[in-house]
Structure formats: C-alpha cells, structure tokens
Design a protein around this motif. Sequence first.
Motif, mmCIF file in Angstrom:
data_model
loop_
_atom_site.group_PDB
_atom_site.id
_atom_site.type_symbol
_atom_site.label_atom_id
_atom_site.label_comp_id
_atom_site.label_asym_id
_atom_site.label_seq_id
_atom_site.Cartn_x
_atom_site.Cartn_y
_atom_site.Cartn_z
ATOM 1 N N GLN A 17 6.350 12.905 0.752
ATOM 2 C CA GLN A 17 7.162 11.723 0.501
ATOM 3 C C GLN A 17 6.213 10.533 0.396
ATOM 4 N N LYS A 18 6.238 9.857 -0.746
ATOM 5 C CA LYS A 18 5.366 8.699 -0.967
ATOM 6 C C LYS A 18 6.217 7.441 -1.006
ATOM 7 N N THR A 19 5.871 6.461 -0.179
ATOM 8 C CA THR A 19 6.601 5.200 -0.157
ATOM 9 C C THR A 19 5.600 4.052 -0.108
ATOM 10 N N LYS A 20 6.124 2.846 -0.219
ATOM 11 C CA LYS A 20 5.313 1.640 -0.094
ATOM 12 C C LYS A 20 5.538 1.030 1.278
ATOM 13 N N ASP A 21 4.490 0.489 1.840
ATOM 14 C CA ASP A 21 4.616 -0.233 3.099
ATOM 15 C C ASP A 21 3.763 -1.484 2.988
ATOM 16 N N ILE A 22 4.104 -2.499 3.780
ATOM 17 C CA ILE A 22 3.337 -3.740 3.784
ATOM 18 C C ILE A 22 2.332 -3.680 4.918
ATOM 19 N N ASP A 23 1.090 -3.972 4.619
ATOM 20 C CA ASP A 23 0.053 -3.935 5.646
ATOM 21 C C ASP A 23 0.053 -5.251 6.416
ATOM 22 N N ALA A 24 0.182 -5.175 7.710
ATOM 23 C CA ALA A 24 0.209 -6.372 8.538
ATOM 24 C C ALA A 24 -1.211 -6.770 8.935
ATOM 25 N N ASP A 38 10.583 -6.892 -3.310
ATOM 26 C CA ASP A 38 10.696 -5.807 -4.298
ATOM 27 C C ASP A 38 9.361 -5.503 -4.949
ATOM 28 N N ALA A 39 8.570 -6.546 -5.237
ATOM 29 C CA ALA A 39 7.248 -6.338 -5.836
ATOM 30 C C ALA A 39 6.281 -5.713 -4.839
ATOM 31 N N ILE A 40 6.402 -6.086 -3.565
ATOM 32 C CA ILE A 40 5.505 -5.560 -2.542
ATOM 33 C C ILE A 40 5.770 -4.077 -2.291
ATOM 34 N N LEU A 41 7.037 -3.700 -2.269
ATOM 35 C CA LEU A 41 7.403 -2.331 -1.912
ATOM 36 C C LEU A 41 7.808 -1.477 -3.108
ATOM 37 N N ASP A 42 7.804 -2.058 -4.306
ATOM 38 C CA ASP A 42 8.158 -1.310 -5.527
ATOM 39 C C ASP A 42 9.530 -0.660 -5.425
ATOM 40 N N LEU A 57 3.437 7.555 11.966
ATOM 41 C CA LEU A 57 4.590 8.241 11.383
ATOM 42 C C LEU A 57 5.875 7.456 11.665
ATOM 43 N N ILE A 58 6.031 6.966 12.894
ATOM 44 C CA ILE A 58 7.229 6.205 13.253
ATOM 45 C C ILE A 58 7.260 4.878 12.504
ATOM 46 N N ILE A 59 6.118 4.207 12.434
ATOM 47 C CA ILE A 59 6.045 2.943 11.706
ATOM 48 C C ILE A 59 6.467 3.133 10.254
ATOM 49 N N ARG A 60 5.971 4.200 9.627
ATOM 50 C CA ARG A 60 6.173 4.388 8.189
ATOM 51 C C ARG A 60 7.538 4.974 7.840
ATOM 52 N N THR A 61 8.260 5.428 8.844
ATOM 53 C CA THR A 61 9.597 5.967 8.582
ATOM 54 C C THR A 61 10.653 5.055 9.190
ATOM 55 N N GLN A 62 10.737 5.038 10.505
ATOM 56 C CA GLN A 62 11.808 4.299 11.163
ATOM 57 C C GLN A 62 11.738 2.803 10.888
ATOM 58 N N LEU A 63 10.525 2.228 10.859
ATOM 59 C CA LEU A 63 10.405 0.785 10.653
ATOM 60 C C LEU A 63 10.087 0.438 9.206
ATOM 61 N N ASN A 64 10.294 1.366 8.298
ATOM 62 C CA ASN A 64 10.152 1.076 6.873
ATOM 63 C C ASN A 64 11.513 1.303 6.225
ATOM 64 N N GLU A 65 11.772 2.466 5.696
ATOM 65 C CA GLU A 65 13.084 2.748 5.109
ATOM 66 C C GLU A 65 14.094 3.233 6.129
ATOM 67 N N GLY A 66 13.615 3.760 7.238
ATOM 68 C CA GLY A 66 14.505 4.394 8.211
ATOM 69 C C GLY A 66 14.387 5.902 8.107
ATOM 70 N N MET A 103 0.838 -1.186 0.000
ATOM 71 C CA MET A 103 0.000 0.000 0.000
ATOM 72 C C MET A 103 0.880 1.246 0.000
ATOM 73 N N ASN A 104 0.344 2.346 -0.522
ATOM 74 C CA ASN A 104 1.058 3.616 -0.497
ATOM 75 C C ASN A 104 0.895 4.277 0.864
ATOM 76 N N VAL A 105 1.973 4.839 1.397
ATOM 77 C CA VAL A 105 1.902 5.616 2.630
ATOM 78 C C VAL A 105 2.589 6.956 2.385
ATOM 79 N N TYR A 106 2.196 7.952 3.153
ATOM 80 C CA TYR A 106 2.645 9.321 2.889
ATOM 81 C C TYR A 106 3.197 9.966 4.159
ATOM 82 N N THR A 107 4.249 10.727 3.959
ATOM 83 C CA THR A 107 4.845 11.536 5.015
ATOM 84 C C THR A 107 5.224 12.872 4.387
ATOM 85 N N ALA A 108 5.076 13.941 5.143
ATOM 86 C CA ALA A 108 5.559 15.242 4.662
ATOM 87 C C ALA A 108 6.746 15.668 5.513
ATOM 88 N N ARG A 109 7.657 16.382 4.888
ATOM 89 C CA ARG A 109 8.785 16.919 5.636
ATOM 90 C C ARG A 109 8.923 18.402 5.314
#
Length: 406
Positions: A194-201, A323-327, A44-53, A1-7
Amino acid sequence: MNVYTARQAILDRRQRVVAYELLFRDGPENVYPDVDPHEATSKLIIRTQLNEGILAVTQGKPALINFPEQSLYSDMVHLLPNKQVVIEILENIEPSEKLYQRCKSLFHRGYRLAFDDFVYKPEWQTYLKFVRLIKVDIQRTPFEQLAPLFEAVKQRKNIKLLAEKIETQQEYQQAKELGFNFFQGFYFCKPEMQKTKDIDASYLMISRLFYAATREDVNVNEVVRYFERDTALTYKLLRFVNSGNLPIVEDIASIKQAVVYIGNQQLRKLVALLATAMTVSHKPRELVRISVHRARFCELVAMRKSPAMREMAFLCGLFSLLDAILDKPLEQLLYSLPLEQEIRDALCSEQPSMLRLMLMTIKSYEEGHWYNTERLAEQLRMDYTQVEQLNLQALLWSEQYQSLVV
C-alpha cells in the motif's frame, strides 16, 4: 513523501478475508527492512492511524499489528481504537509479572490480544484468559507437535487458532482438519503493498513540542504555536481527534480547541509517538512553507476584519494545499478531519464567504494577478497596498519558521 505499508490477508475456514495483518515497509520493495522493531511499529501507526486511518488500509476489517516489548509497554497502544486492532504479542517476549499486568490492563480496556508464533508452555496458562487469538507458525512448529496447545485451549471457547506460513494446499487441508479457525500464508496471497503520501514533520518542531507537552505545567498557547508552524503536525493532531478513540461532541474550529479537547494526557501520548516515529529531515518543503504562509496571511486579514474568525482563517490557509501535499482529493482529506463546515466550504465550494475571500486573495496575489487581487481585496474592504503589507508580514513570519528547520 511516499510511505509504504504491506497488508496480508487472514482468511476463515470458508476462505473469506476477515482481517489483515499490517507490516511495516520503508520502500517499494516488499520486504521487512533492517530496522528497530519499536521504530517499525511506531512508524506503522503514524502512517496508518494518523494518516488515512487504519480502516482505510484494511477496508473496514480488523488490523493485526506486531508489538515488540518496548511498544507493548508504551502509550502508543492507546492511540489505536480497541475495536479496530488486534495487538500481537511477539514470541520473544518472556512471561513475567509485568507482562501479566500489562495483558490484564489491555484486556480490561477492551483490546483484543494475540500471541504470535506461539509455542505452548505451562507458564503461559494463566495468560490465556486475556487472549483472543493464538497464531502458530506451522513451518517452525510441525502439526505433530501441536497436541499440548490444543489440549490447553480446548476448554476456552473465546480463543481462536490461526495457522500462519501456509504455503501449500496440503498444509491448508491439514490445518483445517486439525481445527484451526483462521489461515494466513503465501498459499493464499503474498503481502500487498500500500503506497500513500504523508507529510514529513520538522524534527526541531516535534522536539520542542515534545518538551512543551511533557512539562508538568503545560502551556496550551505555547503548544498551539508549535502546531501552527507545521502543517504535518496539525493534520495528525486532527486525525488523532477523529481516530475513534475520543467521542466527538462538536466540530473543531481551531488548533487550540483541538489541543484543549484531547487534554494533556492524550497530547503527551500523541507527541511521544510522533517523536518516536519521525524521520529526521531538515529539508525545507515548499508546499508546506506556502501553506504556513497562507495560514498566517488569512489570520492577519481576519484579525483586522473579523477577529472571531482568526483561528478558522489560519486553518483554512494551512490546509489549502493539502491535496497537493498528499496527492489526494481535498474533499476526501477534509472529510476525515473534524473541521467546521465553514472551513470545508471555503476550501471546496464556490460559495462566497469571508474565509474564501481571504484565501482567494492570497492565491491571486501569489499568481501575480494584480487586477483580480485588487477586486478581491475590495470585497474585503482592503486595497492592494494593504494586501502587500500583510503578505510581507506573513512572509517574514513563515521565514522565521523556515530558519528553524533548515
């Protein structure tokens, strides 16, 4: 799924970007959503620190993150490396003995604290020894009302002042002349999306994992079984291991090794954050299902041919579709995880190995390539019928998982 963060950039007196404030978004619209602040910080922490960092989002610069009261007193703070973040204490948190002790504890753990939208009052004086940054909203607190603040901090060389909500050249010049150290606002730039991919648990899997991890007598094998059944959980577990909070003394070769390595206390923090931040979704995810199926197939082959490789084989199959899950390129994703080199090689290189043979066999079988499957199976000293049997066992195992979450 797509997740979003702004900086949003924070600049120094020479207009160089020195840090970014991270802002939660729940869609492509660059606005703060109507959501509980604690939930926003958790996600926000899940989608940054526990995704790409976090450092990937901030390009190596420090990140300022808003912490409402509930988040500030929760364990999620300790999931963040103290050298990478500045914890913003929001303006609606009242001074109290509880807050004082929390600030003191975080300060001695090496965290940098900031007061957000700060309006000085004498009762805040004792807190200033713990604070490294004070942010002033100049739209809410005009420059002519700032004398008490400047008087309170003038003897404290450790405190820097940031003027936020700067919208014009004139406001910037006034703030600079007053002695502000840092600046933030639409005059310089609007928040960047910032748009990234994350895996939905799985909601149910996290719920059960939370129960297992928070019991007084944690059963490690039970905890491992829940991680084994969800690619998203395992990915975030290994991202946590490699987050910068824990010293890495050896590469990880199995889920169990990762769970034992972080220990019960850190495990509970991680699972609590996942439970807080997750979005309830009961839709089956085909790519995740296939990766769990592959993981079980590779594990079954290893149990027959090389039992010592059983857990590495499971991880190899589990991350084969990351790679397919997170593009994103698989090499890039695997580099961020503390995996054995043998697993990385099996997934990314053409060099023959037992792990790669297992993975290529199930891939060939999935694609319906009978001849290739037969040749690959022979190299594993198996035949096509045995591959069919193990595939069926893996399918039944993965379907049991799916039946839990639909």
